[in-house]
Every structure is written in C-alpha cells, then in structure tokens.
Design an enzyme around this catalytic site. Structure first.
Site, PDB file in Angstrom:
ATOM      1  N   ASP A 428       0.830  -1.194   0.000  1.00 27.31           N
ATOM      2  CA  ASP A 428       0.000   0.000   0.000  1.00 27.31           C
ATOM      3  C   ASP A 428       0.875   1.258   0.000  1.00 27.31           C
ATOM      4  OD1 ASP A 428      -2.322   1.461   0.015  1.00 27.31           O
ATOM      5  OD2 ASP A 428      -3.072   0.655   1.903  1.00 27.31           O
ATOM      6  N   GLU A 431       2.815   6.968  -2.465  1.00 29.32           N
ATOM      7  CA  GLU A 431       2.577   8.162  -3.271  1.00 29.32           C
ATOM      8  C   GLU A 431       2.988   9.453  -2.546  1.00 29.32           C
ATOM      9  OE1 GLU A 431      -0.653   5.067  -3.645  1.00 29.32           O
ATOM     10  OE2 GLU A 431      -0.134   6.461  -2.027  1.00 29.32           O
ATOM     11  N   ASP A 494      -8.732   3.828  -3.463  1.00 30.11           N
ATOM     12  CA  ASP A 494      -9.865   4.098  -2.572  1.00 30.11           C
ATOM     13  C   ASP A 494     -11.069   4.628  -3.347  1.00 30.11           C
ATOM     14  OD1 ASP A 494      -8.100   3.341  -0.650  1.00 30.11           O
ATOM     15  OD2 ASP A 494      -7.821   5.332   0.221  1.00 30.11           O
TER      16      ASP A 494
END
Length: 772
Positions: A428, A431, A494
């Site tokens: 995950d 970024e 998401d």
C-alpha cells in the site's frame, strides 16, 4: 502545463524559445544530430545571443525512435527510466541536407532549412510530426502567470522547461497516461504525471505513466521519472504537448500499427508484466481496514465462506495485524494474534494463501525507526536530519530504497514473514513522497517522487520471487509509474460504495491497461462507506469478471452474508457471490492463458474494446464494457434496476451465462437481475473451462471442457493452450470439417467439447466431434 495565451502569445513572465529552423544535421553511429536555433538565421549576426536546441534522433529497438532535445547540456542528465535497447536498431543517413533515421518500418526525418519539422512516418504515411512552434525551451520567471502543476514546489528564481508538441490528426484519439478515472479518451484534458493519494473520484492518480497510445498507429513515451505535464488537445487543440522541468526532454515514438503491437513494443522497452500464480485468480477476502478483528474473527469468516460453499483462494490481513502507531514494525499484534505461526499454518491447512498489508513508512513508535535512523536507512532532510511528518502514522519516516543496505534491511523483515507463512504482500501507499529531501544516492527528489514506488514494489517483489519462486510471486500494489507493470498485481485504490464509483473504477482500469499494465483489480463493494445490497451484488459480478478479485472495505466487513442471507433467493448476496466465485474458478484455464499473454506480449487481461476491435469506430469511446482476454466481452451493470446497454461488434455473439446467440454490429439493451450480467463469447471463441469450481489452481487438464462458439467460415479453426500441472502448455485445436466441429489434442486424460447452448461430447483417443 500551459505556457501560451492563445495561439499567438506567451503568458506573462514566460519566454518561449521555439526551434525555428534546422541549421545543420550530421549522422554518426546510427544517430542523427541536429542544431536548431530559436530564431531564423538570416545573417551571421542572428547567431549571437540566441538559445539553441540540440536534437538527437536514435533507435533503441526496431520500430521505436528516440528523440532528445537539450538546451544546456552542462545541467547534466536527469534520472530516467531504465529501458532495454538493441544495438544497431536504427540506420541514419544525411542526403542533400535531409537526415533520416530508419528503424524497422518507422522513420523520422529532419531537413536543413528555414523551418522546424520532424516527421514520423510508417506504412507510407505520416503518423505524427513536431512542426512549427512545437519544440521549445521555456524560461519562466518567478511571477509568471502559470501553474507549475501538481508538484506544488516552491521554485526559487527563474525556472526552465523543455517541451514538444506532436500533431493530432482528424479523429485521432489519445489513451493511457496511467490509471486515470475520468473519460478513457484523454483528448481535451490536462494531465500531470505526479503520483498522489487522491482516491478514485479526483483528477489525481496513484499510478501515473508518461506514456500514451493513439488510434492512429503509434504511442509516445516520455522518458522522465519526474513531473511530466500533458496538454492533450487542450492548450493547442491540434496537438499533444508534453513538458518537463529542466534543460532536456527525451521521448520515444513507438509504431504499431495496432494498439496491441504498440503495447508489446512499449513493454519490451520498459519491462513486461511478471507471470502470476494460478491461485491468485481466485477470490481474495480481507479483514477490511478499520474493523475490529482477531483470529476468531478471521476463522469465522473462513468458516462462513466454507459453510456457504463460496470458494476462497486467499485471506488478507489489513493494517491492524500490526499494533496501532507502529506501522510498520512487521510484528503481529500479540493481543489479537497470540499464535501467528499456528494461525498461518491452520489457514494453509485449509488450502488458503495469506497476504498481509505493508507500506514503506516507518512510524516513530516502531522499533525499526531508531534502527533505521542509526544506520542511515531513512530518507533525510536537506540538513541531514530524518524527514518526518504526522500524516498517516505519527512521526513516520520513509525507507530510502536508493540505499542498497536499506533495501536489504527492509527485505530481511519481509523474508522473516514469508518464512513464517505469508504468501503475498499488499504494498500500500508509496505516493506521499516529499521533494524537499535528500537521498542516499543523490537522486533528484523531484524525479524520485514518482519513481520511489518503483523501487519499493521492486524490493518487495524480489523477496517473494527469491523466497517462493519467480512464478509464485504476487503483490497487491496501489502506486506505480512506468515500468511498474513488472511487479503485479495492481488495484485501483480508494473508491466509494456507489454505482458511480464502480464505473469510475473501471475507467481507471481501462486507462491503466492502455499504459502497459497486464493485471488489475479493485475493492469489490467500494472502499469508503458501506454498500447497500444492490451495489455489493453488482460489484461482486463485475469484480469476479476482473483479472483479480478482492472483497475489501474500510469501516465495515465485506463478507456477503452481511448484505442479506436467504438461501432460497438465487439473487441474494450469498448466492451471487457463490455463483460468480465458482464460475471464475472454472474460467481459470482461460485466465491463466490470458495472463501468459500479458507476461509474454504485454497485452492486458482486461482490455478496452479498442485493443480487440481497432477498426470499429464505435468502440473508440467505450468505457463501460471491456474484453476479458480475447474471447469474453463483459459489461458490468451500473444500476440497481439492472438496465445495461451493450455494444456488440459485427458477427454472431453468444451469451456465456444464457447460451443465447445475438447478432452484433450494434447496440443491445438488456435487463439483468443481480445474479447475471452481459458476458458474451465473440465469434470464433474457444474458452477452456475447468471442472474444478472450488479452486483456480487445480489440474485444469483433468476433466477440461472446451466451450466453443465457432466462427462462420467453412474452414474455421482455432488452437488454444491449457497449462498442465507442471506448467507445460498443451494445445487443443478445434476445426470445422465437412460441417462438423472436430477437436484434437495430444492430451490423453478426460476432456470434452461443448458448443455454446448445445451438446457436450467427450473426447476419445484425443479426438471429439460435435455438430457445428
């Protein structure tokens, strides 16, 4: 990034120095070199006080041409993506002041004269060109009327950029540029290649890729890992502009002519997707994000799926397998998982794989923080202190993957988990990477912002490949950039629990498919909020006709019985999940073969219609349906009512779920209950089906069925390959002979042939006949 004020003027504070002409061209060692003054030189005095662009044209491999524009060479070469090159792929000549670089069927031409024009030609036509007022060096003052784009950098003093523009023809459409959630056709958009954690409902993207392809037979890859800004038929509506900060710009023009071949050559340049294991195609179930769970909860989910006859391949532990405030310390929270070794063994005994959530951030409360800080393994501020902030995890720092020792240190933590019994990692984040820092190897932090995730996912994939074998390594990654396709699988980030978000997720996946990524998944049911039963069931059908399928959410569980449980209702959440999970396992031989195509050629598993039907003008803008492999058309239902419009290209199609035959060449409006959706076999399809509904990694040759929807040609034939237990591909050929379909194979175990909606005939002696 927009530099102009209409066609005629530059914006305030912007000085654009266009390449105005070609002064001289030379050819050496398979390259063209040209000098392009930024003013027309009428006499010797015009050569003074004039910026010059130096352009080189070369070929890294056949049918690919590299262009590099440089203003000041002393600024040094920026960090670029690693690309594969083949020596001697281009031939450069200069005749009568005209330079031509030829590579395969693609050529680039520049000529000395009072204009700038770089033409790219193939198949007897101009694909695109950089013409007048296209290539330029730009000087931007601090108070210029420009938006520096997504970088949000505080730039001191004057800033320079280099850009080029390539012509768009009439009807020419642009696709790709990473996983973007707006319209799949990018014309009219401004796109910033800058990784952000912005969800699926914004212009930001987790996976930014400076590559696009067009329906005009070519693609363009800008080889810069930093902020690349695109104006796609927006600032200059006749062109695509791409700009980078600094003193040099490098890009590649990649000839097809068809979209699949463009992707094949692009992924040959930047890396092919790795092969993924067959078990990864089954259903993944997650604990979800902020829910409460322990081993008892996990066991109840696994038991509940088994009791309801819903097959699972993998169980995923999200963030809270570790203790709060310590992410990541890679230690099981002993309060809820006191016996992780035993728990993992028990899950394996049930035939399940296990995935755990990780990220590249080290919280201050993690014991690894002090360890990493003392060893110099964490990214540092410019003053030498460790970079930290409190967003996500209190006092978190970043592992510096440019430091080989830091990478090995991080990998060692993961190796211990793999040896404990973890089979996969959800990588995950990656970024939120700052630009006001310094790296161990001196990398430019702006260009490391996007590339950081590449190093992160590469490090994790290497662990799984070395510990489990290259063909058994699989990630579940969120962020990426060019080349990241080498470390699959990627999921869409998401989203929210709505039909609108379901559709935007698909648009993101199709955009990513046009960017060289072979596999893609998404959170079934939506991540944010809790879906109603209708959204959940529609999303289950869509998710289980995706390359990879995971039930996951944020504050609520995603087990199907949470959305109603009536065993007598075939359209209930449990029954729908069971039906499509078992069907996907039956499709495993087809999915494995499609994944092999992604691995070998770079052709994505989930394909925009354009990839399979490039000559059908109707498919150009379609982003609510797709091809799953070459033979299955899928149109998810994006409404509770079940209305869906499907476009079927020319030919006779056959419903996978219904057996109904429908003539294509137009739109079909359909109504579907929750246990159905439009899935069609294209004309000439042969889809291998496993008899094993309980798992995707069974022996696919044992009881195999070839589902056939023969083409109309009298001499129609088709060969498909099915991987055996040892991975060896076994060919099966089906052909029309004297009005009868005859199937042949060297395979001597039991297999059969079924015509869609018709009879099933078992093979005898490696041969079966069935009525056409």
């Amino acid at each position: 990034m927009k530099f102009t004020d209409g066609f005629w003027h530059a914006r305030r504070g912007v000085a654009i120095h266009y390449a105005r002409e070609v002064d001289r061209i030379t050819a050496a060692e398979g390259e063209l070199h040209a000098i392009a003054p930024t003013r027309v030189v009428r006499d010797r005095g015009d050569t003074l006080n004039t910026p010059v662009l130096t352009t080189s044209v070369s070929a890294p491999m056949e049918n690919v041409i590299r262009v590099r524009h440089t203003h000041h060479r002393g600024a040094g070469e920026p960090f670029r993506f690693e690309v594969d090159e083949v020596e001697g792929a281009g031939r450069a000549t200069v005749v009568d002041g005209a330079g031509t670089l030829t590579s395969g069927k693609l050529s680039a031409r520049l000529a000395v004269g009072k204009s700038w024009e770089l033409d790219f030609r193939a198949a007897g036509r101009t694909l695109t060109r950089s013409g007048g007022k296209s290539a330029a060096w730009v000087d931007v003052s601090p108070d210029a009327a420009v938006d520096h784009g997504a970088t949000q950098l505080e730039r001191e003093g004057r800033t320079s950029y280099v850009f080029d523009q390539l012509d768009l023809g009439v009807g020419e459409l642009v696709y790709g540029l990473g996983e973007r959630f707006g319209p799949v056709v990018k014309n009219g958009q401004t796109v910033d290649i800058w990784n952000e954690d912005g969800g699926t409902s914004s212009e930001q993207a987790y996976k930014n890729v400076p590559f696009y392809l067009t329906n005009a037979g070519y693609g363009v890859f800008v080889n810069d890992s930093g902020h690349v800004s695109y104006e796609v038929g927006s600032e200059a509506v006749e062109r695509v502009q791409f700009s980078v900060p600094g003193e040099t710009l490098e890009y590649f023009v990649i000839y097809g002519p068809d979209p699949k071949t463009i992707l094949e050559r692009y992924t040959a340049l930047t890396g092919r997707p790795a092969r993924v294991p067959a078990w990864s195609y089954g259903l993944w179930l997650s604990t979800s994000f902020t829910t409460d769970y322990d081993e008892e909860t996990v066991a109840s989910f696994v038991d509940g799926m088994a009791e309801r006859d819903i097959p699972l391949s993998l169980f995923h532990f999200d963030c809270f397998w570790m203790r709060e405030f310590t992410w990541c310390d890679f230690e099981w929270d002993e309060r809820v998982f006191p016996d992780p070794d035993g728990m993992l063994a028990r899950l394996h005994d049930r035939g399940l794989r296990v995935c755990v959530w990780i990220n590249p951030y080290i919280a201050q409360q993690s014991p690894l923080f002090d360890e990493g800080m003392a060893a110099g393994y964490l990214v540092r501020n410019r003053d030498g202190s460790v970079w930290q902030w409190d967003r996500w995890q209190a006092g978190m720092a970043l592992v510096d993957f440019t430091n080989p020792d830091a990478t090995a240190w991080y990998q060692d933590k993961l190796r211990r988990l793999v040896r404990q019994g973890v089979d996969a990692f959800k990588t995950d984040f990656g970024e939120r990477i700052p630009t006001d820092v310094q790296y161990f190897d001196g990398s430019d932090p702006e260009r490391m912002h996007n590339y950081y995730t590449h190093l992160y996912n590469q490090a994790v994939h290497e662990v799984l490949a070395s510990e489990r074998g290259a063909d058994d390594a699989v990630l579940f990654a969120r962020s990426a950039t060019a080349g990241g396709q080498q470390f699959p699988v990627h999921w869409g980030g998401d989203n929210t629990a709505s039909y609108v978000s379901m559709a935007e997720s698909l648009r993101g996946g199709l955009s990513l498919a046009c960017s060289g990524f072979g596999y893609w998944s998404h959170d079934i049911g939506g991540f944010e909020m809790t879906p109603d039963a209708g959204v959940f069931k529609r999303w289950v059908a869509f998710g289980l006709f995706s390359s990879h399928s995971r039930l996951h959410g944020s504050g609520s569980y995603r087990v199907p019985w949470m959305f109603g449980e009536d065993e007598s209702d075939p359209t209930g959440a449990v029954a729908v999940t069971r039906k499509f999970a078992r069907l996907k396992n039956r499709l495993a031989p087809y999915l494995v073969a499609t994944g092999e195509e992604a691995h070998r050629r770079g052709t994505p598993m989930m394909r925009p219609m354009l990839l399979e039907f490039p000559d059908d003008l109707t498919v150009a803008h379609l982003d609510r349906q797709y091809m799953l492999g070459a033979d299955l058309l899928v149109a998810p239902v994006f409404s509770a009512e079940g209305h869906v419009d499907v476009y079927l290209p020319a030919g006779e199609w056959a419903g996978l779920l219904t057996g109904e035959r429908v003539h294509g060449g137009g739109w079909v409006r359909e109504q579907h209950d929750f246990d159905s959706l439009p899935v069609y076999l294209r004309p000439g399809a042969v889809v291998p089906l496993s008899r094993h509904e309980d798992r995707p990694d069974a022996d696919h040759l044992d009881g195999l069925t070839l589902l056939v929807h023969a083409g109309p040609e009298p001499d129609w034939s088709r060969t498909v390959e099915v991987a055996g237990p040892d991975g060896t591909a076994v060919p099966f050929t089906v052909a029309r002979e004297d009005g009868v379909l005859v199937a042949r194979s060297t395979q001597d175990s039991s297999w059969s042939v079924q015509v869609v909606g018709g009879e099933t005939v078992a093979a005898t002696g490696g041969r079966a006949e069935v009525s056409a």
